[in-house]
Design a protein around this motif. Structure first.
Motif, PDB file in Angstrom:
ATOM      1  N   THR A   1       0.856  -1.181   0.000  1.00 39.05           N
ATOM      2  CA  THR A   1       0.000   0.000   0.000  1.00 39.05           C
ATOM      3  C   THR A   1       0.894   1.233   0.000  1.00 39.05           C
ATOM      4  O   THR A   1       1.916   1.263   0.684  1.00 39.05           O
ATOM      5  CB  THR A   1      -0.928   0.040   1.220  1.00 39.05           C
ATOM      6  OG1 THR A   1      -0.138   0.077   2.415  1.00 39.05           O
ATOM      7  CG2 THR A   1      -1.829  -1.183   1.258  1.00 39.05           C
ATOM      8  N   ARG A   2       0.484   2.238  -0.758  1.00 42.13           N
ATOM      9  CA  ARG A   2       1.270   3.476  -0.868  1.00 42.13           C
ATOM     10  C   ARG A   2       0.343   4.673  -0.780  1.00 42.13           C
ATOM     11  O   ARG A   2      -0.647   4.755  -1.513  1.00 42.13           O
ATOM     12  CB  ARG A   2       2.041   3.501  -2.185  1.00 42.13           C
ATOM     13  CG  ARG A   2       2.981   2.319  -2.389  1.00 42.13           C
ATOM     14  CD  ARG A   2       3.398   2.171  -3.840  1.00 42.13           C
ATOM     15  NE  ARG A   2       4.081   3.357  -4.325  1.00 42.13           N
ATOM     16  CZ  ARG A   2       4.213   3.678  -5.613  1.00 42.13           C
ATOM     17  NH1 ARG A   2       3.672   2.900  -6.536  1.00 42.13           N
ATOM     18  NH2 ARG A   2       4.856   4.761  -5.975  1.00 42.13           N
ATOM     19  N   ALA A   3       0.658   5.583   0.123  1.00 47.89           N
ATOM     20  CA  ALA A   3      -0.058   6.853   0.226  1.00 47.89           C
ATOM     21  C   ALA A   3       0.937   7.964  -0.065  1.00 47.89           C
ATOM     22  O   ALA A   3       1.948   8.100   0.628  1.00 47.89           O
ATOM     23  CB  ALA A   3      -0.665   7.014   1.613  1.00 47.89           C
ATOM     24  N   LEU A   4       0.674   8.767  -1.106  1.00 50.26           N
ATOM     25  CA  LEU A   4       1.628   9.767  -1.573  1.00 50.26           C
ATOM     26  C   LEU A   4       1.037  11.170  -1.473  1.00 50.26           C
ATOM     27  O   LEU A   4      -0.153  11.383  -1.766  1.00 50.26           O
ATOM     28  CB  LEU A   4       2.031   9.504  -3.024  1.00 50.26           C
ATOM     29  CG  LEU A   4       2.719   8.174  -3.334  1.00 50.26           C
ATOM     30  CD1 LEU A   4       1.718   7.181  -3.903  1.00 50.26           C
ATOM     31  CD2 LEU A   4       3.869   8.385  -4.303  1.00 50.26           C
TER      32      LEU A   4
ATOM     33  N   MET B   1      -2.512  10.726  -3.317  1.00 48.76           N
ATOM     34  CA  MET B   1      -2.808   9.566  -4.165  1.00 48.76           C
ATOM     35  C   MET B   1      -2.685   8.306  -3.319  1.00 48.76           C
ATOM     36  O   MET B   1      -1.733   8.149  -2.555  1.00 48.76           O
ATOM     37  CB  MET B   1      -1.831   9.498  -5.336  1.00 48.76           C
ATOM     38  CG  MET B   1      -2.065   8.320  -6.287  1.00 48.76           C
ATOM     39  SD  MET B   1      -0.815   8.253  -7.603  1.00 48.76           S
ATOM     40  CE  MET B   1      -1.121   9.815  -8.443  1.00 48.76           C
ATOM     41  N   LEU B   2      -3.666   7.408  -3.451  1.00 37.50           N
ATOM     42  CA  LEU B   2      -3.684   6.154  -2.702  1.00 37.50           C
ATOM     43  C   LEU B   2      -3.559   4.990  -3.678  1.00 37.50           C
ATOM     44  O   LEU B   2      -4.268   4.945  -4.699  1.00 37.50           O
ATOM     45  CB  LEU B   2      -4.982   6.030  -1.905  1.00 37.50           C
ATOM     46  CG  LEU B   2      -5.307   7.189  -0.959  1.00 37.50           C
ATOM     47  CD1 LEU B   2      -6.673   6.975  -0.319  1.00 37.50           C
ATOM     48  CD2 LEU B   2      -4.230   7.353   0.097  1.00 37.50           C
ATOM     49  N   ILE B   3      -2.680   4.037  -3.353  1.00 38.38           N
ATOM     50  CA  ILE B   3      -2.410   2.920  -4.264  1.00 38.38           C
ATOM     51  C   ILE B   3      -2.404   1.614  -3.475  1.00 38.38           C
ATOM     52  O   ILE B   3      -1.713   1.492  -2.459  1.00 38.38           O
ATOM     53  CB  ILE B   3      -1.048   3.079  -4.977  1.00 38.38           C
ATOM     54  CG1 ILE B   3      -0.971   4.433  -5.690  1.00 38.38           C
ATOM     55  CG2 ILE B   3      -0.822   1.937  -5.964  1.00 38.38           C
ATOM     56  CD1 ILE B   3       0.400   4.716  -6.289  1.00 38.38           C
TER      57      ILE B   3
ATOM     58  N   ASP C   1      -7.795   8.900  -5.536  1.00 38.39           N
ATOM     59  CA  ASP C   1      -7.472   9.965  -4.593  1.00 38.39           C
ATOM     60  C   ASP C   1      -8.128   9.685  -3.249  1.00 38.39           C
ATOM     61  O   ASP C   1      -8.836   8.702  -3.073  1.00 38.39           O
ATOM     62  CB  ASP C   1      -7.891  11.332  -5.139  1.00 38.39           C
ATOM     63  CG  ASP C   1      -9.398  11.437  -5.383  1.00 38.39           C
ATOM     64  OD1 ASP C   1     -10.183  10.971  -4.523  1.00 38.39           O
ATOM     65  OD2 ASP C   1      -9.793  11.994  -6.421  1.00 38.39           O
ATOM     66  N   GLU C   2      -7.903  10.574  -2.298  1.00 39.42           N
ATOM     67  CA  GLU C   2      -8.331  10.331  -0.920  1.00 39.42           C
ATOM     68  C   GLU C   2      -9.847  10.329  -0.756  1.00 39.42           C
ATOM     69  O   GLU C   2     -10.381   9.786   0.218  1.00 39.42           O
ATOM     70  CB  GLU C   2      -7.740  11.402  -0.004  1.00 39.42           C
ATOM     71  CG  GLU C   2      -8.517  12.713  -0.064  1.00 39.42           C
ATOM     72  CD  GLU C   2      -7.648  13.931   0.018  1.00 39.42           C
ATOM     73  OE1 GLU C   2      -7.803  14.652   1.001  1.00 39.42           O
ATOM     74  OE2 GLU C   2      -6.840  14.156  -0.897  1.00 39.42           O
TER      75      GLU C   2
ATOM     76  N   CYS D   1      -8.182   0.480   3.099  1.00 42.24           N
ATOM     77  CA  CYS D   1      -7.045  -0.297   3.582  1.00 42.24           C
ATOM     78  C   CYS D   1      -5.736   0.464   3.389  1.00 42.24           C
ATOM     79  O   CYS D   1      -4.799   0.302   4.175  1.00 42.24           O
ATOM     80  CB  CYS D   1      -6.999  -1.678   2.919  1.00 42.24           C
ATOM     81  SG  CYS D   1      -6.465  -1.698   1.210  1.00 42.24           S
ATOM     82  N   VAL D   2      -5.656   1.312   2.363  1.00 39.96           N
ATOM     83  CA  VAL D   2      -4.456   2.125   2.162  1.00 39.96           C
ATOM     84  C   VAL D   2      -4.359   3.192   3.253  1.00 39.96           C
ATOM     85  O   VAL D   2      -3.273   3.462   3.784  1.00 39.96           O
ATOM     86  CB  VAL D   2      -4.465   2.770   0.764  1.00 39.96           C
ATOM     87  CG1 VAL D   2      -3.189   3.577   0.553  1.00 39.96           C
ATOM     88  CG2 VAL D   2      -4.589   1.702  -0.321  1.00 39.96           C
ATOM     89  N   LYS D   3      -5.479   3.795   3.594  1.00 39.70           N
ATOM     90  CA  LYS D   3      -5.487   4.805   4.661  1.00 39.70           C
ATOM     91  C   LYS D   3      -5.097   4.182   5.997  1.00 39.70           C
ATOM     92  O   LYS D   3      -4.301   4.750   6.760  1.00 39.70           O
ATOM     93  CB  LYS D   3      -6.868   5.460   4.743  1.00 39.70           C
ATOM     94  CG  LYS D   3      -7.236   6.284   3.522  1.00 39.70           C
ATOM     95  CD  LYS D   3      -8.649   6.856   3.625  1.00 39.70           C
ATOM     96  CE  LYS D   3      -8.993   7.662   2.379  1.00 39.70           C
ATOM     97  NZ  LYS D   3     -10.376   8.224   2.447  1.00 39.70           N
TER      98      LYS D   3
END
Length: 591
Positions: free
Chosen positions: A319-322, A331-333, A350-351, A360-362
């Motif tokens: 998971t990546r939050a940028l 950006m959420l991945i 996006d958020e 789950c990314v958050k």
């Protein structure tokens, strides 16, 4: 198998009249049910703990029409018919239960098979493989322990899906608020993705947690483990039985992540000001196969800060939050990785995007922030390779000092210190199936065998032995732990000698399979048909060769030889010791 006769035609259970059928009739109904890999789920003739043939009057109960109940708590028999053994309940139509659907016991329960839609407030399952073929609608779905598994085809509508070491398989999340695995990911979901040739294929992936329990559950139902993990306590079942909810709907801001943007920007700001980031241009932690990372970078002329979590151990989830400093956008991945660590497929948004994939990314970003801040690097980390630093800190859940505290005045064997360092570097359960070093200072588990001080002070637990809760311990027959054998405490019975010393145990671990512990004996058995290599097994084998000049075990017979050598030396002595405390001794299979 000879076809069994049914003792009577119908039977009442929970106020519903069921048709009584035998295995052969059940097989015609459920024998072709498949999982999401098109593999058949049920073999009612298998003669295992799921569908044993040693019980008298084994039966299935069949409901051919839609059924409505107030509560449905499964059991193997009833007061009116104590002489039967119910293997499973089969509902051909819909099942509507007002309050609670529950299994019998975490170890063993009749199977629940519903071909129609299942509707209830609370559903609590374990102890068998359960199948809901027409979807599920509920408030809370909870599962526990690895003697159970659940398949749900169709729509899943639920506020909370919670599992503690039980596999859940779902076709689709239609309306789900929170997905929580107490430990490793235990929940799988099907997704339609594009293959390399452009065709759409269905794949089944593990789905990481979207929340902590405290984000959505009333605090009174939450317990903290020794390692700070939130789990459901033992008091929720009484609420389930009343048809009431354990959820706290006033926590909507938490479980909807309404303030995530401000929260995320604050995390970025705090991490950016740490000395560790300024010195290393990143903050990273490797704990039990999971990598938590904060890093900043430039991409196509723009500046980014990223909080990411990668779950290894064969799961391949990242998971990546940028945060883009130039565009002021988040950006959420969610990514699934191949064996080389490259993305196979991903979800990007996006958020503010709807969908539980972004939850789950958050959650992962918040959890990673907490871990990066709570496991601040000790200055001794920079001296990991310094031989003068005997108790160096590692990027893991406990230091060598913390680990050694449970040994009291006993000096740790040098072989165990070496294993500790390898375990910390690569992560527990990543190099030998289900093995990991642990801290167990209160002897709670050992005291379940005997409360006598002489007994429980004769052992030091130091490692988890298998996935069901067995543990390894030194039997303290000498002041030097190098001369103390290793025993295993079975989670369901049995105390057995396993290895003559630490190095012998390390050699056993190279077989890369967890130990099986029964009341009568303990053994290692690797089934080549189902074996999956642990991700750091090769590194472990190379390490064992370099450190101890031992070749990795290749056969079950080689493992048996090591165990039998220990048994021949210590088994009789151990049995005599256990008998002193009225602990029953099993009959070993080779006696």
């Amino acid at each position: 198998m000879k076809e069994e006769k049914v003792p009577f035609e119908t039977m009442e259970f929970s106020g519903v009249t069921f048709k009584v059928i035998n295995r052969h009739e059940a097989h015609t109904i459920i024998g072709d049910l498949t999982d999401f890999q098109d593999q058949k789920i049920y073999n009612v003739f298998e003669d295992t703990w799921r569908f044993p043939d040693y019980e008298e009057n084994p039966i299935f109960l069949l409901a051919e029409d839609d059924v409505e109940m107030d509560s449905f708590e499964m059991d193997f028999s009833t007061h009116e018919h104590e002489d039967v053994f119910i293997l499973g309940f089969i509902f051909k139509g819909n099942l509507n239960v007002t309050k609670l659907i529950s299994s019998f016991d975490t170890d063993n329960s009749p199977a629940l098979i519903v071909l129609g839609k299942t509707t209830t407030v609370n559903i609590n399952l374990f102890g068998n493989v359960h199948y809901l073929g027409g979807g599920l609608q509920c408030d809370t779905l909870a599962g526990e322990y690895n003697h159970g598994e659940l398949f749900v085809k169709g729509d899943l509508k639920a506020w909370l899906v919670y599992t503690d070491d039980m596999l859940f398989h779902f076709e689709r999340f239609t309306d789900v608020q929170a997905i929580i695995s107490a430990g490793r990911p235990d929940i799988l979901i099907c997704s339609n993705v594009q293959d390399t040739d452009g065709s759409i294929i269905t794949v089944e992936n593990y789905f990481p947690s979207t929340h902590k329990l405290s984000d959505i559950v009333d605090e009174g139902f939450i317990e903290l483990s020794d390692y700070g993990t939130e789990t459901l306590g033992n008091n929720y079942l009484e609420v389930f039985k009343e048809g009431l909810s354990i959820l706290d709907y006033d926590k909507k801001d938490k479980y909807m992540y309404t303030d995530f943007r401000n929260q995320f920007l604050n995390m970025i700001e705090v991490l950016s000001e740490t000395d560790e980031l300024k010195e290393n241009e990143k903050i990273v932690r490797h704990v039990s196969g999971t990598t938590d990372l904060f890093i900043y970078f430039d991409y196509e002329g723009k500046k980014y800060s990223q909080i990411s979590k990668e779950i290894g151990n064969g799961f391949g989830i990242r998971t990546r939050a940028l945060w883009c400093h130039d565009d002021q956008e988040i950006m959420l991945i969610l990514e699934y990785l191949n064996e080389n660590g490259d993305p196979k497929y991903q979800w990007i948004n996006d958020e503010n995007a709807p969908g539980i994939e972004m939850f789950c990314v958050k959650h992962a970003a918040i959890d990673t922030f907490d871990k990066l801040m709570s496991l601040e690097k000790n200055e001794e980390d920079e001296e990991d390779d310094d031989d003068d630093t005997e108790y160096a800190e590692y990027d893991n859940s406990f230091s060598l000092e913390e680990f050694s505290a449970q040994f009291g005045n006993y000096k740790l064997p040098e072989d165990l210190i070496k294993l500790y360092k390898f375990d910390q570097e690569y992560g527990s359960e990543t190099y030998s199936e289900c093995f990991g070093l642990t801290i167990t200072e209160d002897k709670t588990g050992i005291k379940t065998w005997s409360e006598e001080e002489e007994f429980y002070n004769s052992f030091i637990e130091f490692a988890g032995a298998n996935g069901s809760g067995s543990s390894y311990a030194y039997w303290l027959i000498d002041k030097d732990l190098n001369n103390c054998p290793i025993v295993v405490f079975g989670d369901e019975g049995g105390i057995h000698v396993v290895a003559e010393n630490t190095r012998r145990l390390i050699h056993l671990l190279t077989l890369d399979t967890e130990i099986s512990v029964d009341f009568d004996y303990a053994y290692f058995y690797k089934d080549d048909e189902y074996y999956e290599e642990n991700e750091n097994m090769s590194e472990f084998h190379e390490w064992v060769k370099n450190e101890f000049n031992l070749d990795a075990l290749e056969t079950n017979e080689e493992a048996d030889e090591i165990v039998n050598q220990a048994k021949s030396k210590y088994k009789q002595r151990l049995n005599e010791f256990l008998t002193k405390f009225d602990i029953e001794i099993g009959e070993d299979e080779d006696e």
